[in-house]
Design a protein around this motif. Sequence first.
Motif, mmCIF file in Angstrom:
data_model
loop_
_atom_site.group_PDB
_atom_site.id
_atom_site.type_symbol
_atom_site.label_atom_id
_atom_site.label_comp_id
_atom_site.label_asym_id
_atom_site.label_seq_id
_atom_site.Cartn_x
_atom_site.Cartn_y
_atom_site.Cartn_z
ATOM 1 N N LEU A 250 0.878 -0.981 0.000
ATOM 2 C CA LEU A 250 0.108 -0.093 -0.142
ATOM 3 C C LEU A 250 0.757 1.128 0.022
ATOM 4 O O LEU A 250 0.651 2.326 -0.573
ATOM 5 C CB LEU A 250 -1.004 0.022 1.142
ATOM 6 C CG LEU A 250 -2.032 -1.199 1.326
ATOM 7 C CD1 LEU A 250 -2.939 -1.071 2.624
ATOM 8 C CD2 LEU A 250 -2.802 -1.402 0.153
ATOM 9 N N SER A 251 1.838 0.988 0.748
ATOM 10 C CA SER A 251 2.979 2.377 0.906
ATOM 11 C C SER A 251 4.251 1.674 1.450
ATOM 12 O O SER A 251 4.254 0.797 1.969
ATOM 13 C CB SER A 251 2.478 3.439 1.605
ATOM 14 O OG SER A 251 2.283 3.085 3.025
ATOM 15 N N ILE A 252 5.195 2.475 1.351
ATOM 16 C CA ILE A 252 6.566 2.275 2.021
ATOM 17 C C ILE A 252 6.751 3.543 2.948
ATOM 18 O O ILE A 252 6.384 4.631 2.663
ATOM 19 C CB ILE A 252 7.814 1.610 1.554
ATOM 20 C CG1 ILE A 252 8.008 2.775 0.454
ATOM 21 C CG2 ILE A 252 7.442 0.319 0.576
ATOM 22 C CD1 ILE A 252 9.563 2.299 -0.005
ATOM 23 N N ASP A 253 7.307 3.201 4.197
ATOM 24 C CA ASP A 253 7.685 4.217 4.850
ATOM 25 C C ASP A 253 9.393 4.200 5.003
ATOM 26 O O ASP A 253 9.903 3.121 5.214
ATOM 27 C CB ASP A 253 7.286 4.396 6.360
ATOM 28 C CG ASP A 253 5.893 4.457 6.413
ATOM 29 O OD1 ASP A 253 5.482 5.618 5.953
ATOM 30 O OD2 ASP A 253 4.951 3.772 7.017
ATOM 31 N N ILE A 254 10.065 5.234 4.553
ATOM 32 C CA ILE A 254 11.463 5.170 4.732
ATOM 33 C C ILE A 254 11.994 6.081 5.777
ATOM 34 O O ILE A 254 11.805 7.220 5.984
ATOM 35 C CB ILE A 254 11.972 5.800 3.282
ATOM 36 C CG1 ILE A 254 11.582 5.043 2.135
ATOM 37 C CG2 ILE A 254 13.577 5.501 3.416
ATOM 38 C CD1 ILE A 254 11.870 5.476 0.862
ATOM 39 N N GLU A 255 12.811 5.401 6.814
ATOM 40 C CA GLU A 255 13.245 6.026 7.886
ATOM 41 C C GLU A 255 14.614 6.318 7.498
ATOM 42 O O GLU A 255 15.279 5.798 6.576
ATOM 43 C CB GLU A 255 13.256 5.134 9.070
ATOM 44 C CG GLU A 255 13.630 5.915 10.482
ATOM 45 C CD GLU A 255 13.064 5.103 11.681
ATOM 46 O OE1 GLU A 255 12.416 4.450 11.735
ATOM 47 O OE2 GLU A 255 13.938 5.086 12.417
ATOM 48 N N LEU A 256 15.157 7.646 7.933
ATOM 49 C CA LEU A 256 16.437 8.204 7.619
ATOM 50 C C LEU A 256 17.261 8.518 8.781
ATOM 51 O O LEU A 256 16.765 9.362 9.601
ATOM 52 C CB LEU A 256 16.064 9.217 6.739
ATOM 53 C CG LEU A 256 17.424 10.225 6.273
ATOM 54 C CD1 LEU A 256 18.557 9.402 5.695
ATOM 55 C CD2 LEU A 256 16.967 11.264 5.186
ATOM 56 N N TYR A 257 18.528 8.313 9.037
ATOM 57 C CA TYR A 257 19.616 8.972 9.917
ATOM 58 C C TYR A 257 20.211 9.871 8.962
ATOM 59 O O TYR A 257 21.179 9.563 8.448
ATOM 60 C CB TYR A 257 20.332 7.729 10.611
ATOM 61 C CG TYR A 257 21.518 8.198 11.450
ATOM 62 C CD1 TYR A 257 21.284 9.343 12.010
ATOM 63 C CD2 TYR A 257 22.461 7.350 12.003
ATOM 64 C CE1 TYR A 257 22.359 9.911 12.996
ATOM 65 C CE2 TYR A 257 23.269 7.645 12.823
ATOM 66 C CZ TYR A 257 23.389 9.097 13.431
ATOM 67 O OH TYR A 257 24.402 9.253 14.175
ATOM 68 N N GLU A 258 19.711 10.983 8.864
ATOM 69 C CA GLU A 258 20.418 11.885 7.818
ATOM 70 C C GLU A 258 21.671 12.485 7.860
ATOM 71 O O GLU A 258 22.423 12.277 6.960
ATOM 72 C CB GLU A 258 19.485 13.220 7.862
ATOM 73 C CG GLU A 258 20.156 14.111 6.870
ATOM 74 C CD GLU A 258 18.991 15.299 6.236
ATOM 75 O OE1 GLU A 258 17.743 15.217 6.877
ATOM 76 O OE2 GLU A 258 19.052 15.771 5.273
ATOM 77 N N LYS A 259 22.157 12.705 9.114
ATOM 78 C CA LYS A 259 23.467 13.176 9.270
ATOM 79 C C LYS A 259 24.428 12.089 8.825
ATOM 80 O O LYS A 259 25.550 12.127 8.252
ATOM 81 C CB LYS A 259 23.715 13.484 10.750
ATOM 82 C CG LYS A 259 25.195 14.353 11.435
ATOM 83 C CD LYS A 259 25.085 14.762 12.543
ATOM 84 C CE LYS A 259 24.758 13.587 13.613
ATOM 85 N NZ LYS A 259 24.949 14.080 15.030
ATOM 86 N N MET A 260 24.235 10.946 9.172
ATOM 87 C CA MET A 260 25.183 9.744 8.891
ATOM 88 C C MET A 260 25.038 9.371 7.514
ATOM 89 O O MET A 260 25.893 8.904 6.549
ATOM 90 C CB MET A 260 24.766 8.331 9.916
ATOM 91 C CG MET A 260 25.598 7.252 9.323
ATOM 92 S SD MET A 260 25.770 6.195 10.674
ATOM 93 C CE MET A 260 26.622 4.713 9.987
ATOM 94 N N ALA A 261 23.968 9.284 6.842
ATOM 95 C CA ALA A 261 23.628 9.021 5.500
ATOM 96 C C ALA A 261 24.453 10.177 4.722
ATOM 97 O O ALA A 261 25.456 9.492 3.713
ATOM 98 C CB ALA A 261 22.188 9.031 5.080
ATOM 99 N N GLN A 262 24.451 11.373 4.871
ATOM 100 C CA GLN A 262 25.325 12.069 4.150
ATOM 101 C C GLN A 262 26.818 11.761 4.397
ATOM 102 O O GLN A 262 27.634 11.928 3.157
ATOM 103 C CB GLN A 262 25.223 13.610 4.822
ATOM 104 C CG GLN A 262 23.786 14.319 4.552
ATOM 105 C CD GLN A 262 23.771 15.088 2.785
ATOM 106 O OE1 GLN A 262 24.862 14.949 2.369
ATOM 107 N NE2 GLN A 262 22.684 15.531 2.603
#
Lengths: 83, 83, 149, 149
Positions: free
Chosen positions: C46-58
Amino acid sequence: MKILYFAKLKQLIGKSEETICIGQKKKKVSQVINELKKRNDIYNFAFKETNSLQYAVNCEYVDLDFFVTDSDELAIFPPVSGG
Amino acid sequence: MKILYFAKLKQLIGKSEETICIGQKKKKVSQVINELKKRNDIYNFAFKETNSLQYAVNCEYVDLDFFVTDSDELAIFPPVSGG
Amino acid sequence: MQILFQRKKFIESDFIKKFSSDNKNSGAIFSFIGKVRPKNQNNNVLSIDIELYEKMAQVQIKKIINKLMKKHLIDDYLVVHRYGRVKPRENIVLIVVASQHRKESFRFGEGLMDWLKVKATFWKKENFANGSEWVNQKEADREFIDFSL
Amino acid sequence: MQILFQRKKFIESDFIKKFSSDNKNSGAIFSFIGKVRPKNQNNNVLSIDIELYEKMAQVQIKKIINKLMKKHLIDDYLVVHRYGRVKPRENIVLIVVASQHRKESFRFGEGLMDWLKVKATFWKKENFANGSEWVNQKEADREFIDFSL
């Protein structure tokens, strides 16, 4: 047999196609080339490095030993450089 | 020291971050985890497979033997699944 | 040289058009789009939720990019990755790479995607009619990577 | 599943947008754009002329595609290649591939480009201020290919 020339080879020979008659027997591509080379200096020069040219009969790549007949379409050209 | 939880781990523990005090001495990540596990069944369950989790200190991946201090930011999470 | 994490839907072709025209002297433009598939093993997503650890992803994506730039000569790159709620058929990730010759942008773009899959701190959860499930990292995705690099 | 040879200029993003929306259930969309570089070894390229043996190019590209489709499971592909006169910075070739997972479209798209470079009957001539020169096939391009396949 219809012969097509492309790219630099077309430029050297000065035409894009011609029809030759090879008679009832089939001939190797290399024999056809040798006969063309005997025509004049232009052909002789254009075909002086037969190994650096590519050959196709009816749209499939072939080598110089491939046999052709009058009903085939032989294309001769330098290695392709598209893309 | 600040601890961040993500994805399924965050869901199991029921919060996205917390601050703990580990005192003047530095500790291994594994020691921090063991202390958290002693808190209650929720933490104990959340950290029952420490090898299937990933650990990062100040945004760099580390393993369980890495030493941390109170000024570090420790993040704990399941293997990432983006892209 | 841009890395964008955004909640907002995006149209891949708008980015690609601008990127290609910004890199008008490059001979090769590679692009990859990752989209949400509407089914996972016959269950409708139906949908997906994407969680992000932004600082580390950068930090991680920049490290990957620096490593790849030492190996492959490229002119420019763009990474766009969504987080938050994403619907089936919407784009999740876009990678665009410009280089003089094609192999450089292929190797860079594919390598970046491979590393992103195992290092960038995003997590997907799939929402079905009867519940949600966190997406596991694929074994296969770890096998593409030479972790000694 | 389309192969287009055209004289007309094209905008890559128009094709990519339509292709991605036509393949809305695919998880991965790969694309590659090859453009005319404005310089070749410090000489300004004024234009290039692309000669085409169309019938054979169709046959050869279809053969390559059939071979690659047996190896890689893809949903769809599009090939656009220009012929005639092309200006610097214009697109020459576009390959777009849709698949469920990324590796399939990478392998298919890259393989198609590799084979196209050595089998598809196009020839480029570069026009400079002081003359024209036919472009030679690159040695390197022959090395990417496993001709035994």
